[in-house]
Design a protein around this motif. Sequence first.
Motif, short mmCIF file in Angstrom:
data_model
loop_
_atom_site.label_atom_id
_atom_site.label_comp_id
_atom_site.label_asym_id
_atom_site.label_seq_id
_atom_site.Cartn_x
_atom_site.Cartn_y
_atom_site.Cartn_z
N THR A 1 47.11 22.12 3.51
CA THR A 1 46.01 22.42 4.44
C THR A 1 45.02 23.42 3.82
O THR A 1 43.82 23.31 4.03
N LYS B 1 42.80 21.35 1.57
CA LYS B 1 41.79 20.61 2.32
C LYS B 1 40.64 21.53 2.74
O LYS B 1 39.47 21.15 2.65
N LYS C 1 40.11 17.28 -3.12
CA LYS C 1 40.29 15.87 -2.81
C LYS C 1 41.65 15.35 -3.30
O LYS C 1 42.10 14.30 -2.87
#
Length: 178
Positions: free
Chosen positions: A111, A114, A119
């Motif tokens: 997380t 992200k 990517k």
Amino acid sequence: PKGRYNIRLAEKKWVVVEQVDKNPYNAEVFYNLMQETTSRDDFAGNSLEYYRNFLEQIEESQLMFSYFEETVIAAGIFVYSWEVALYYYGASGNSHRNLMAPYLLQWTAITHAKKRGCKIYDFLGVAGDDEKNSSLAGVTDFKMKLSPAKTKVSDAYIWKHKKMKYTLIQVLKRVIKK
């Protein structure tokens, strides 16, 4: 499904994951957990000095700890560079293994990746399909519960700079194991 279950279990059991400072004390905490991991899972780790240098020299590196009741029970070293996040090292203690802290640690790192715009989340090496007895079998099983996708980047190989020394070390390893 098993990876998601383990992540939710860790959350339900109040495991907490935090990014921590990359200082010598935290490097030693990581190293001590790594010692437990390597002895339990029968693979070789690096020296404390290696991990300290890794964290100090690689600016993009991050150290994360999983806690249960203020005790560090798992840890990981990650590198976030451009659009790629790399999982370099993970360690877990022998106590509280039933809490599945490494799964929540990985999920938290994913997380973070992200949020940083990464990517690709690269788990790095896994054992090949034909390497059931590999020392990487356990870590491969763990990684595959988080992402069943495999991408072959290159074949592994050992380059022997000093062939005589390499051969002697291999012979000694076999003798010591017996």
